[in-house]
Design a protein around this motif. Structure first.
Motif, PDB file in Angstrom:
ATOM      1  N   THR C 356       0.843  -1.199   0.000  1.00 19.70           N
ATOM      2  CA  THR C 356       0.000   0.000   0.000  1.00 19.70           C
ATOM      3  C   THR C 356       0.877   1.247   0.000  1.00 19.70           C
ATOM      4  OG1 THR C 356      -1.508  -1.261   1.362  1.00 19.70           O
ATOM      5  CG2 THR C 356      -1.944   1.079   1.161  1.00 19.70           C
ATOM      6  N   CYS C 360       1.172   4.060  -2.924  1.00 20.38           N
ATOM      7  CA  CYS C 360       0.934   5.478  -2.682  1.00 20.38           C
ATOM      8  C   CYS C 360       2.104   6.310  -3.189  1.00 20.38           C
ATOM      9  CB  CYS C 360       0.728   5.724  -1.195  1.00 20.38           C
ATOM     10  SG  CYS C 360      -0.771   4.967  -0.605  1.00 20.38           S
ATOM     11  N   THR C 386      -5.323   8.496  -1.754  1.00 21.94           N
ATOM     12  CA  THR C 386      -3.944   8.015  -1.700  1.00 21.94           C
ATOM     13  C   THR C 386      -3.370   8.206  -0.306  1.00 21.94           C
ATOM     14  OG1 THR C 386      -3.705   8.682  -3.986  1.00 21.94           O
ATOM     15  CG2 THR C 386      -1.699   8.214  -2.779  1.00 21.94           C
ATOM     16  N   ALA C 389      -4.940   6.007   2.312  1.00 24.79           N
ATOM     17  CA  ALA C 389      -4.403   4.643   2.239  1.00 24.79           C
ATOM     18  C   ALA C 389      -3.017   4.608   2.838  1.00 24.79           C
ATOM     19  CB  ALA C 389      -4.370   4.186   0.792  1.00 24.79           C
ATOM     20  N   LEU C 472      -4.605   0.573  -4.638  1.00 25.73           N
ATOM     21  CA  LEU C 472      -4.065   0.941  -3.329  1.00 25.73           C
ATOM     22  C   LEU C 472      -5.161   1.047  -2.287  1.00 25.73           C
ATOM     23  CD1 LEU C 472      -4.336   4.280  -2.619  1.00 25.73           C
ATOM     24  CD2 LEU C 472      -2.706   4.391  -4.481  1.00 25.73           C
ATOM     25  N   SER C 473      -6.367   1.407  -2.729  1.00 26.89           N
ATOM     26  CA  SER C 473      -7.461   1.397  -1.765  1.00 26.89           C
ATOM     27  C   SER C 473      -7.778  -0.034  -1.345  1.00 26.89           C
ATOM     28  CB  SER C 473      -8.711   2.028  -2.384  1.00 26.89           C
ATOM     29  OG  SER C 473      -8.381   3.211  -3.050  1.00 26.89           O
ATOM     30  N   ALA C 476      -5.264  -1.274   1.075  1.00 26.78           N
ATOM     31  CA  ALA C 476      -5.432  -0.655   2.387  1.00 26.78           C
ATOM     32  C   ALA C 476      -6.564  -1.330   3.141  1.00 26.78           C
ATOM     33  CB  ALA C 476      -5.719   0.840   2.224  1.00 26.78           C
TER      34      ALA C 476
END
Lengths: 203, 519, 495
Positions: C356, C360, C386, C389, C472-473, C476
């Protein structure tokens, strides 16, 4: 040292042939490595090879041994019975034939009509061993071929560099290396492959 | 046909050579097909021979030219050709490599030595005859003759290149003759003491008559080893090799570099195991102590010299010298696994060296140079060629699953079991050098950085090359196919190494080699 | 240790390993001209691989191991793929995250108009094949094969930029990895091969361990050192500096390979050696085994301190990774069941958190071109997803509940206490504190230090492309998910 079992006696009398070949061998080796002139190197090479040929020939020899052609009537026995002075030392072939598990080395001449037959030790003891001599025929041929190739190379070197002195050749090579620039192929367009161009010419 | 398979290995190239010599003047274009066809025949004979050796109960097959067979005459009368696993495997490598090089050689020969196809292929085929003969002959003097056959044709093949090649060949002639003559001298002493030239016969006489302590036999052994070491370009005697192979025409160096030194290693294994016997070779001599250290020096020096080269082909020639050190070491650490390693390394090194030299030949043809400076952007231009080349490189480094990994594995294992740590360290050192060498090449082929380390182009992998040098332009198929075949052989031998190693183990089993301590 | 597991023969491990290779062929065939097709192949391969791996879970949870015999390498040593709990965790993490990374890479590579994308995707596939191979290896030699394959196949990825910096990074990368694997690992391997049971299956992870019968204590320590440092991908000091240098690679590579696949391969191999070649009982009885614990602890603390001083975001994350890898090695060196399980689970937990963070970092680079921590002021307003996360990832790496990182750290502490290493617990606490110091300021600065003069100039700044933000979400959220489903992982890890 000078006595019957002395070193000098052994070297000069009993193993005379070895001394000769070793000396020749070293002369040849020296010339091959140390001489500057390419032809002299080749002469050294020839001496070197000849030394080995002599060595082989000498181990095949028997004092008083006759040519190895077996003829039943001409029995070599008895004629030469008394000369085995140094059976152990001077005549290694003798030892050879006693030691060998097979009854004898080859006698191809013998098998003409009645098929192959191994001769007994008795029968063979007075023949010189022909095999080393035969082998050396091959070695001589090899030597001649090597010499021929080497002479051709020398000629080629002479044509290219105008000298047969090794130093001069090396200097010429070094000069050549220094003057050659790595072709900057990456900046220029390379030529088309010559095979294609030659095909085109033919057509 | 099949029972004469050993003869066919020689008959095909020999008659091919004669044919080439005859045809070569009038119709040069026929020579290449003749060479390929005769080597295909020889390859068939080789495969058939190996098959017969595997099928036979004693794991060896004998053949007597001219019918002088052992049933009718005592051993030693006729010249015996004997194929056991060792000989048959190496012979097969020789013929296989030669076959690939023959296919490959079409364009290089036509371009580098124009109008000389006839002589070239004549010598080429005779060379193969000689090398294959060395692997199969069962007669010590015959071996000498075949060594000289291979050497003489080799001189001719190398000297066909530039004038520089001729100068380099001259040195080769001198050293090669010294080596072969020493061997001949050794054979003379052996014959003197044993009265036979048949290899098995010699071994029988040595054991039967207890000749192990005989001074003459020791001298013979030293002369033979010395001669073979010179011929195989073992480190202090290596001087002839780099220049000769570097200046030789492409096809020649592709044939000689993988085979000549390896075949001489074979001779050394044959001499130590079969002819003189394990006890004689390894337990009666000081050599067992000294040679591993010489090997260490050889590997380290050769690897270091390779590091100093700025030309791919030259660098590879020094690698060959280092690899010779590996194999000699594998023999003289005197261990079962070391021998497996050495024998397997003969096979794998031949394949990977072939792969690399074929690749270098293509580079030379495309870029007109093999200097490091000329490598930039090659991967984009010839991805398949470079892929094959890299496989060879990975194998030299010893990355799995290439065959180079497995041979190195056995060599290391042998060194460890024999507790020859110095040999292991030398192997590790040279492995690291190989990593540096090959990734240096890969960097140049892959990256857009100049020699001095400046970025070139406009980023994003722009190689700043003329367009002709970046577009996809693969090698001609006659050159590419052999290269890719050799690369896949490198992988296949690696992956299925167990099958080959089993044969080698069957060969080594009777010699009762030490297997190391069970710690 | 436990009852002999039932062996199920199945071809699925091989499929999982070979899927990326098939994809590589398809990718290379598609080429630059059909890039949509090419990227569909990548995603498809990821999906196939992940589903194959996950489909093995019920079998393994039921106490079976799945095997596939590929070919015989040496006498007694086959190329054998075997799926057990450890391997399955690692494989599942790598393959699931590959899908996320593939999607992310599309956004990243297109967003930055990178060159040679076909090569990039191809070698990515090869690396995944090697990673899967390591996860499923059944003996040391198989693992070594895939380990080396991974070293070589990631080189073109690390040097993707093909410039001077890439050359330097690539050189360090390879020289560390190949030096250690060829000079330390290879002798250790042949040592084991030769002297363990005379090569009778001794390299197998299931064979039970006879180290203590075969070797003296000193030899065992030497072997342990050779193995621990030989697997330099584990990033243990002093063989760690290849990792910061590998950060010249494009971010998807740093994210998947240098936070998940490559480094985790290193620690995974170390865990394998400790728990399956030596064995927990042997290690506990071994005098001097504490050296390893010391090395791991030193790595943790020193790398965290170095991370504090790094301004380049990716380099800071790299040193953080080294520290976190130290946790995993520490877990293995503790030689307790809980410690080892903690280590294995930490592979998954840290993977999810760290990927993650890298995603980011890459998204920030794509959207704003910023690489340094000091430049990030005020970004949180513009890139809320971003940076949000990033915060979650940081908290997971630090190890706060209810995030995944907490679970694994908890078991590491339990493992340390079981061996009465109170000082190890202190080290863990100190390092968590250091994690807070070097990770939180990044997010904090992005959200709170909003300076007005900057806002004007970069007003147009928006989130990165959706292909970047979605993965990336997801990862996370995955950090939360791992906390709540950690019992599955723990039972796979044998607790």
């Amino acid at each position: 040292m000078f006595g019957e079992d002395g070193l000098l006696n052994e070297l000069l009398v009993e193993r005379f042939n070895y001394c000769v070949y070793v000396v020749l061998l070293l002369i040849g080796l020296y010339a091959m490595i140390a001489k500057n002139n390419l032809i002299k190197k080749l002469i050294g090479m020839s001496i070197f090879q000849t030394a080995i040929i002599l060595f082989y020939v000498s181990i095949g020899v028997k004092e008083g041994g006759t040519i190895p052609i077996y003829v039943a009537e001409h029995d070599p026995h008895g004629h030469h019975a008394e000369h085995q002075a140094h059976p152990e030392e001077a005549n290694a072939t003798e030892e050879t034939e006693e030691n060998a598990t097979t009854a004898t080395t080859l006698h191809e001449e013998d098998h003409g009509h009645h098929g192959p037959r191994s001769l007994t030790d008795e029968e063979t003891s007075d023949y010189a061993n022909p095999l080393p001599h035969v082998l050396m025929l091959t070695a001589i041929v090899v030597g001649v071929a090597t010499l021929g190739v080497a002479l051709a190379l020398t000629q080629r070197i002479y044509r290219a560099y105008g000298t047969i002195e090794e130093d001069a050749v090396l200097a010429a090579i070094l000069a050549e290396d220094a003057s050659t620039v790595i072709p900057d192929v990456l900046a220029t367009k390379p030529k088309r492959t010559s095979s294609k161009s030659r095909k085109a010419k033919k057509a | 046909m099949s029972e004469n398979s050993i003869a066919l290995i020689f008959v095909f190239p020999l008659f091919g050579a004669v044919l080439c010599a005859l045809v070569g003047r009038k119709s040069r274009n026929l020579c290449h097909p003749i060479a390929v066809a005769s080597l295909a025949g020889a390859l068939w004979g080789g495969i058939e021979t190996l098959r017969r050796v595997i099928a036979s109960e004693t794991n060896e097959v004998s053949y007597y030219f001219g019918g002088w067979n052992a049933d009718a005459y005592p051993r030693g009368v006729g010249i015996e050709f004997r194929a056991d696993y060792l000989g048959a495997l190496i012979m097969l490598v020789v013929v296989g490599v030669a076959f690939l090089v023959a296919i490959y050689s079409k364009l290089p020969v036509a371009e580098e030595t124009p109008e000389k196809e006839g002589p070239f292929y004549t010598l080429f085929l005779l060379q193969v005859t000689g090398l294959a003969g060395i692997c199969l002959t069962g007669d010590a003097f015959n071996l000498y003759v075949l060594i000289e056959v291979a050497a003489l044709t080799g001189y001719g093949l190398i000297a066909m290149g530039s004038a520089r090649a001729a100068a380099a060949t001259f040195n080769y002639v001198i050293l090669g003759t010294i080596g072969a003559s020493f061997y001949l001298l050794g054979v003379g002493y052996v014959y003197m003491k044993t009265g036979t030239l048949n290899m098995v016969g010699i071994q029988e006489v040595i054991t039967a008559n207890g000749l192990a302590d005989s001074a003459a036999m020791q001298v013979a052994f030293v002369f033979i080893c010395l001669g073979v070491l010179i011929k195989m370009a073992f480190f202090p005697f290596h001087a002839w090799l780099p220049n000769a192979y570097f200046h030789a025409p492409t096809a020649t160096s592709s044939l000689l570099a993988p085979l000549v030194t390896k075949v001489m290693i074979y001779v050394m294994i044959r001499m130590t195991l079969t002819v003189f016997g394990v006890d004689f070779s390894f337990e009666n001599t000081l050599w067992t102590e000294v040679i591993p250290w010489l090997v260490v020096i050889a590997i380290v020096c050769a690897a270091t010299m390779a590091l100093a080269q700025r030309d791919v082909k030259k660098m590879l020639t020094y690698l060959i010298v280092a690899e010779v050190g590996y194999m000699v070491g594998g023999i003289w650490v005197y261990n079962y696994y070391g021998f497996i390693g050495s024998i397997f390394h003969i096979i794998s090194d031949a394949c990977m060296t072939l792969c690399l030299f074929l690749g270098v030949g293509i580079i030379l043809r495309k870029r007109r140079t093999t200097h490091f400076d000329g490598l930039r952007g090659l991967f984009r231009k010839m991805p398949f060629t470079m892929g094959g080349f890299f496989v060879g490189g990975f194998s030299i480094i010893g990355l799995p699953p290439t065959c180079g990994f497995f041979s190195k594995w056995y060599l290391i294992t042998g060194g460890m079991l024999a507790e020859r740590w110095e040999y292991m360290v030398a192997l590790m050192f040279s492995t690291m050098v190989m990593v540096v060498l090959f990734f240096r090449l890969i960097e140049r082929i892959h990256l857009a950085v100049t020699e001095s380390g400046e970025n070139i182009g406009h980023g994003h992998g722009d190689l700043a090359l003329p367009e002709s040098e970046t577009f996809f332009d693969e090698a001609h198929w006659t050159m590419l196919v052999p290269l890719l075949l050799s690369a896949s052989v490198v992988l296949v031998i690696g992956i299925f190494n167990q099958d080959i190693v089993n044969l080698i183990q069957d060969f080594l089993e009777p010699f009762d080699l030490p297997k190391g301590t069970g710690r | 240790m436990v009852a002999e597991p039932t062996v199920v023969n199945d071809v699925r491990p091989l499929i999982a390993v070979l899927t990326p290779m098939v994809a590589v062929v398809a990718i290379a065939w598609s080429g630059e001209k059909r890039k949509n097709l090419r990227e569909i192949f990548t995603l498809l391969a990821g999906l196939v691989q992940a589903s194959v791996v996950l489909s093995l879970t019920p079998l393994v949870l039921a106490g079976n191991v799945v095997e596939f015999h590929v070919w015989q390498i040496f006498t007694n040593v086959p190329m054998l793929l075997r799926v057990d709990g450890f391997g399955l965790i690692f494989a599942a993490v790598a393959s699931v995250l590959w899908i996320a990374t593939s999607l992310y890479a599309i956004g990243y590579m297109r967003g930055l108009h990178e060159h040679a994308q076909t090569r990039f995707y191809s070698f990515f596939g090869v690396s995944l094949c090697a990673t899967m191979g390591v996860a499923f290896s059944a003996n040391l030699l198989t693992i070594y094969f895939f380990y080396e394959m991974l070293s070589v196949s990631t080189y073109p990825l690390v040097t993707h930029m093909q410039d001077k910096e890439a050359r330097k990074g690539g050189r360090t990368y390879l020289s560390y990895l190949l030096f250690t694997s060829l000079c330390l690992l290879l002798p250790a391997l042949s040592w084991c091969y030769v002297w363990l049971d005379n090569g009778q299956g001794a390299m197998d992870f299931l064979a039970g361990n006879s180290m203590s019968e075969q070797f003296s204590d000193t030899t065992q320590i030497v072997l342990l050192l050779l193995f621990t440092f030989g697997f330099a991908k584990a990033g243990l000091m002093p063989f760690h500096s290849w990792l910061p240098n590998a950060m010249v690679a494009p971010t998807p590579v740093s994210a998947l390979l240098h936070a998940v696949a490559v480094v985790k391969v290193g620690v995974f191999c170390v865990i394998r050696v400790y728990s399956d070649i030596f064995g927990i009982e042997v290690l506990q009885a071994l005098d001097g085994e504490q050296i390893m614990v010391w090395i791991a602890c030193a790595t943790i603390i020193i790398s965290s301190l170095i991370a504090l001083s790094q301004d380049n975001l990716k380099r800071r994350l790299a040193f953080s990774t080294i520290g976190q890898l130290g946790y995993v090695v520490l877990g293995a060196t503790l030689a307790t069941k809980q410690g080892t399980a903690g280590a294995v689970v930490h592979i998954a937990m840290h993977a999810c958190g760290k990927i993650t963070l890298f995603f980011c970092a890459g998204a920030i680079l794509v959207a704003s071109g910023k690489k340094y921590v000091s430049e990030l002021r005020g970004l949180g307003r513009k890139m809320p997803f971003t940076m949000g996360a990033f915060l979650i990832g940081s908290l997971s790496v630090i190890g706060l509940p209810p995030l995944g990182g907490f679970v694994s750290k908890w078991y590491l502490v339990l493992g340390a206490l079981e061996r009465d290493y109170v000082w190890v617990v202190v080290v863990l606490l100190v390092s968590s504190l250091l994690n807070v110091f070097y990770l939180l300021p990044v997010a904090v600065r992005a959200f709170f230090r909003n300076e007005n003069d900057n806002e004007e100039g970069e007003g147009g700044l928006k989130e990165a492309p959706w292909q970047c933000v979605v993965p990336l979400s997801c990862t996370a959220l995955g950090c939360f998910g791992l906390f709540f489903f950690s019992d599955v992982l723990l039972s796979l890890a044998g607790l």
